[in-house]
Design an enzyme around this catalytic site. Structure first.
Site, short mmCIF file in Angstrom:
data_model
loop_
_atom_site.label_atom_id
_atom_site.label_comp_id
_atom_site.label_asym_id
_atom_site.label_seq_id
_atom_site.Cartn_x
_atom_site.Cartn_y
_atom_site.Cartn_z
N TYR A 141 -66.11 -82.65 -31.36
CA TYR A 141 -65.85 -81.47 -30.52
C TYR A 141 -65.27 -81.90 -29.17
O TYR A 141 -64.36 -81.26 -28.65
CB TYR A 141 -67.13 -80.65 -30.30
CG TYR A 141 -66.82 -79.35 -29.63
CD1 TYR A 141 -66.53 -78.21 -30.38
CD2 TYR A 141 -66.75 -79.25 -28.24
CE1 TYR A 141 -66.19 -77.02 -29.77
CE2 TYR A 141 -66.42 -78.06 -27.62
CZ TYR A 141 -66.14 -76.95 -28.39
OH TYR A 141 -65.79 -75.78 -27.78
N PHE A 168 -37.04 -66.17 -21.89
CA PHE A 168 -37.43 -66.29 -23.29
C PHE A 168 -38.54 -65.27 -23.53
O PHE A 168 -39.35 -65.02 -22.64
CB PHE A 168 -37.88 -67.71 -23.67
CG PHE A 168 -38.18 -67.79 -25.13
CD1 PHE A 168 -37.14 -67.77 -26.05
CD2 PHE A 168 -39.47 -67.77 -25.61
CE1 PHE A 168 -37.39 -67.75 -27.42
CE2 PHE A 168 -39.72 -67.75 -26.98
CZ PHE A 168 -38.68 -67.74 -27.89
N THR A 169 -38.58 -64.71 -24.73
CA THR A 169 -39.45 -63.55 -25.01
C THR A 169 -40.91 -63.77 -24.59
O THR A 169 -41.44 -63.02 -23.77
CB THR A 169 -39.39 -63.20 -26.51
OG1 THR A 169 -39.63 -64.40 -27.26
CG2 THR A 169 -38.04 -62.64 -26.89
N ASP A 171 -39.93 -75.62 -19.01
CA ASP A 171 -40.19 -75.39 -20.42
C ASP A 171 -39.56 -76.56 -21.17
O ASP A 171 -38.35 -76.61 -21.36
CB ASP A 171 -39.58 -74.06 -20.87
CG ASP A 171 -39.92 -73.73 -22.31
OD1 ASP A 171 -40.29 -74.66 -23.06
OD2 ASP A 171 -39.80 -72.55 -22.70
N LYS A 178 -41.33 -77.60 -31.82
CA LYS A 178 -39.88 -77.83 -31.89
C LYS A 178 -39.60 -79.34 -31.81
O LYS A 178 -39.80 -80.05 -32.77
CB LYS A 178 -39.17 -77.06 -30.77
CG LYS A 178 -39.05 -75.56 -31.02
CD LYS A 178 -40.31 -74.81 -30.75
CE LYS A 178 -40.13 -73.32 -30.64
NZ LYS A 178 -41.40 -72.61 -30.45
N ARG A 182 -31.36 -62.05 -32.21
CA ARG A 182 -31.60 -62.39 -30.80
C ARG A 182 -30.67 -61.51 -29.97
O ARG A 182 -29.69 -61.97 -29.41
CB ARG A 182 -31.34 -63.87 -30.51
CG ARG A 182 -32.25 -64.83 -31.26
CD ARG A 182 -33.61 -65.07 -30.61
NE ARG A 182 -34.59 -64.05 -30.90
CZ ARG A 182 -35.88 -64.15 -30.56
NH1 ARG A 182 -36.34 -65.20 -29.95
NH2 ARG A 182 -36.71 -63.17 -30.83
N PHE A 237 -39.58 -57.16 -31.82
CA PHE A 237 -38.74 -57.74 -32.88
C PHE A 237 -39.55 -58.29 -34.04
O PHE A 237 -39.07 -58.36 -35.16
CB PHE A 237 -37.86 -58.85 -32.29
CG PHE A 237 -38.63 -59.87 -31.51
CD1 PHE A 237 -38.83 -59.70 -30.16
CD2 PHE A 237 -39.20 -60.97 -32.13
CE1 PHE A 237 -39.57 -60.61 -29.42
CE2 PHE A 237 -39.94 -61.89 -31.42
CZ PHE A 237 -40.13 -61.70 -30.05
C1 P71 Z 1 -38.23 -69.81 -31.68
C2 P71 Z 1 -39.57 -69.78 -31.07
C3 P71 Z 1 -40.71 -69.13 -31.79
C4 P71 Z 1 -40.59 -67.69 -31.58
C5 P71 Z 1 -41.16 -67.11 -30.48
C6 P71 Z 1 -40.97 -65.77 -30.22
C7 P71 Z 1 -40.18 -65.04 -31.07
C8 P71 Z 1 -39.63 -65.60 -32.19
C9 P71 Z 1 -39.83 -66.93 -32.43
C10 P71 Z 1 -40.71 -70.36 -29.07
C11 P71 Z 1 -40.60 -70.79 -27.73
C12 P71 Z 1 -39.35 -71.25 -27.20
C13 P71 Z 1 -39.25 -71.60 -25.88
C14 P71 Z 1 -37.96 -72.05 -25.29
C15 P71 Z 1 -41.56 -71.12 -25.58
C16 P71 Z 1 -41.72 -70.73 -26.87
C17 P71 Z 1 -43.04 -70.26 -27.34
N1 P71 Z 1 -39.64 -70.25 -29.84
N2 P71 Z 1 -40.34 -71.53 -25.09
O1 P71 Z 1 -37.27 -70.18 -30.99
O2 P71 Z 1 -38.24 -71.33 -27.96
O3 P71 Z 1 -43.66 -71.25 -28.08
O4 P71 Z 1 -43.85 -70.23 -30.35
O5 P71 Z 1 -45.14 -72.29 -29.74
O6 P71 Z 1 -45.76 -70.10 -28.78
O7 P71 Z 1 -38.13 -69.47 -32.86
P1 P71 Z 1 -44.66 -70.94 -29.31
#
Ligand code: P71
Length: 471
Positions: free
Chosen positions: A85, A137-138, A228, A271, A395, A462
């Site tokens: 843990y 970013f969303t 980021d 990523k 997007r 979305f």
């Molecule tokens: C991508 C994603 C995943 C995603 C997130 C929201 C809507 C659709 C798909 C996530 C990112 C990202 C950047 C630059 C932070 C996050 C969040 N991307 N910054 O591109 O691209 O990270 O998904 O691990 O929570 O498909 P998280």
């Protein structure tokens, strides 16, 4: 009949062929989905590719997030999970990897990127403060807004033009930042939210020079910069390729220098870092770290696991090191470019220059007859799935959501459909299949109608919105 000499892939493109710097040890069979099955699945999913079952997908280009293939070493690392843990050995491996490759002093793991965004936003934004960033970013913007922050886009104007060939379209417009600081006062700026290879702009990089100048500007006003770092290794490849003085520097050295201009970073390790789940938040300031270390136990888990299993942290530590290897990044971005080159040669409108992780099709130019209120990028994603079972992601206006004050759709300049390439998963032959499908959809574009939204959830619409065809 004249017989032409068969040409290798490289010859067709007038260069030496390249190949993936790995070989395949285990395979995952793909299911070929029939046209009738696809039609049914698309209706059931409300024309939203997020709502498709993955079993109904042939080639999945929804995202590069958590979809990469782990290496034999990462899988071996999974067996070395220390599931204590507290104080798991794997946490210390991860901490060491972040210090080594990103250079920050203190780190907390989180279950994924948005977990880190949440912690940073809650500790570092006071209600009413402004958060300038190089395009939204969303999830990032939502967490900033939920903490009471006001996001302000300070990316250079070129980023909003899908045809502009600026080599660093992710750059911050320093004048926009300075004007904001002067107008609102430095005390009303939470921090600058800087992202490597800007996702929503098409995976466009930030130059080292821009980061250096941003640091100097922020130092003059005492403003912090948080990065980021989600696709920072990919950003480093563009610096190596395009920025004077970096051609002979390894990716790892470029990442380290870039991060040195920032005060901390958050990461979706799903990523660049080649894992299926995981993230982290790292800073240099001890006091902020103490706060984060305390808050992480409320939302994620103890500060030595942050919502992850020990094995996840081990895979992330190993993946972090693998992500910095020059031959890996070259092949990764090379594959995206290969697809981009085919589409460019066929006159299909895509965001140029091709970015790091995906091809972004310019749905406005693809479907000039479909107004943005009828969701051209969503329509294109649906049409590609219908044609071939390839899954992509909207997007555009759906992703941009609604204006919090007026309730109207946000109409972003960029209306894009993203074909996102997972790392180390698909071969060049898969890219050919994708390119040919997109060409068929393009050839049929005049017969295509837009969509109407029939269900809209409150947050990040979305993901779960539903649509019906307009004709
Ligand atoms: C991508 C994603 C995943 C995603 C997130 C929201 C809507 C659709 C798909 C996530 C990112 C990202 C950047 C630059 C932070 C996050 C969040 N991307 N910054 O591109 O691209 O990270 O998904 O691990 O929570 O498909 P998280």
């Amino acid at each position: 009949m004249t017989q032409s000499t068969p040409q290798t892939m490289g010859q067709q493109f007038g260069r030496r062929s390249w190949a993936e710097p790995w070989k395949i040890k285990m395979v995952e069979p793909l299911r070929m989905v029939s046209r009738a099955e696809r039609e049914k699945a698309l209706v059931e999913a409300g024309y939203n590719t997020f709502l498709l079952r993955s079993d109904d997908v042939y080639i999945d280009l929804l995202t590069d997030s958590g979809t990469s293939a782990m290496s034999d070493r990462q899988w071996a690392g999974m067996m070395l999970g220390d599931e204590a843990y507290a104080g798991s050995r794997n946490f210390y491996h991860l901490e060491n990897a972040i210090q080594t490759y990103y250079g920050y002093r203190y780190m907390v793991p989180t279950h994924q990127g948005r977990g880190a965004e949440h912690l940073l936003s809650q500790t570092s934004i006071k209600p009413g403060q402004y958060v300038p960033g190089n395009m939204y970013f969303t999830t990032t913007r939502l967490h900033q807004e939920m903490a009471g922050g006001i996001f302000v886009d300070v990316i250079i104007d070129e980023a909003h033009d899908p045809a502009d060939m600026h080599p660093f379209k992710g750059n911050v417009d320093l004048a926009k930042v300075e004007t904001l600081i002067q107008e609102k006062g430095a005390a009303n700026i939470a921090y600058v939210s800087l992202a490597g290879t800007v996702n929503m702009a098409g995976g466009q990089p930030v130059s080292m020079e821009n980061a250096r100048q941003l640091r100097a500007l922020c130092d003059r006003y005492g403003v912090k910069i948080y990065l980021d770092a989600t696709r920072m290794a990919e950003n480093a490849y563009f610096i190596q390729e395009r920025e004077p003085g970096y051609a002979d520097k390894p990716i790892a050295a470029i990442v380290l220098e870039f991060c040195s201009y920032t005060d901390g970073a958050w990461m979706s390790a799903k990523k660049d870092s080649l894992v299926n789940i995981g993230g982290w938040l790292a800073v240099n300031d001890w006091d902020l770290f103490e706060e984060l270390r305390n808050l992480v136990v409320v939302f994620e888990g103890l500060h030595t696991y942050g919502g992850l299993a020990g094995r996840d942290m081990e895979a992330m530590a190993i993946g972090t090191a693998e992500s910095m290897q020059d031959d890996h990044i070259r092949a990764r971005i090379g594959q995206v470019r290969y697809l981009g080159q085919l589409l460019t040669d066929w006159g299909i409108p895509i965001v140029q220059p091709v970015g790091g992780h995906a091809i972004f099709v310019d749905a406005r130019r693809f479907y000039p007859h479909i107004p943005q209120s009828e969701f051209p990028a969503q329509t294109l994603a649906a049409e590609m799935y219908l044609d071939s079972g390839i899954r992509s992601m909207e997007r555009g206006v759906v992703s941009a959501g609604r204006n919090a004050k007026t309730g109207d759709h946000n109409y972003p300049k960029l209306e894009l459909t993203r074909l996102t390439i997972p790392r180390r998963v698909y071969t060049q032959a898969h890219m050919d299949v994708v390119a040919e499908s997109l060409k068929i959809v393009y050839d049929n574009r005049d017969q295509t109608h837009g969509l109407r939204m029939v269900y809209e959830p409150k947050y990040l619409r979305f993901f779960q919105a539903r649509f019906e065809p307009l004709a």
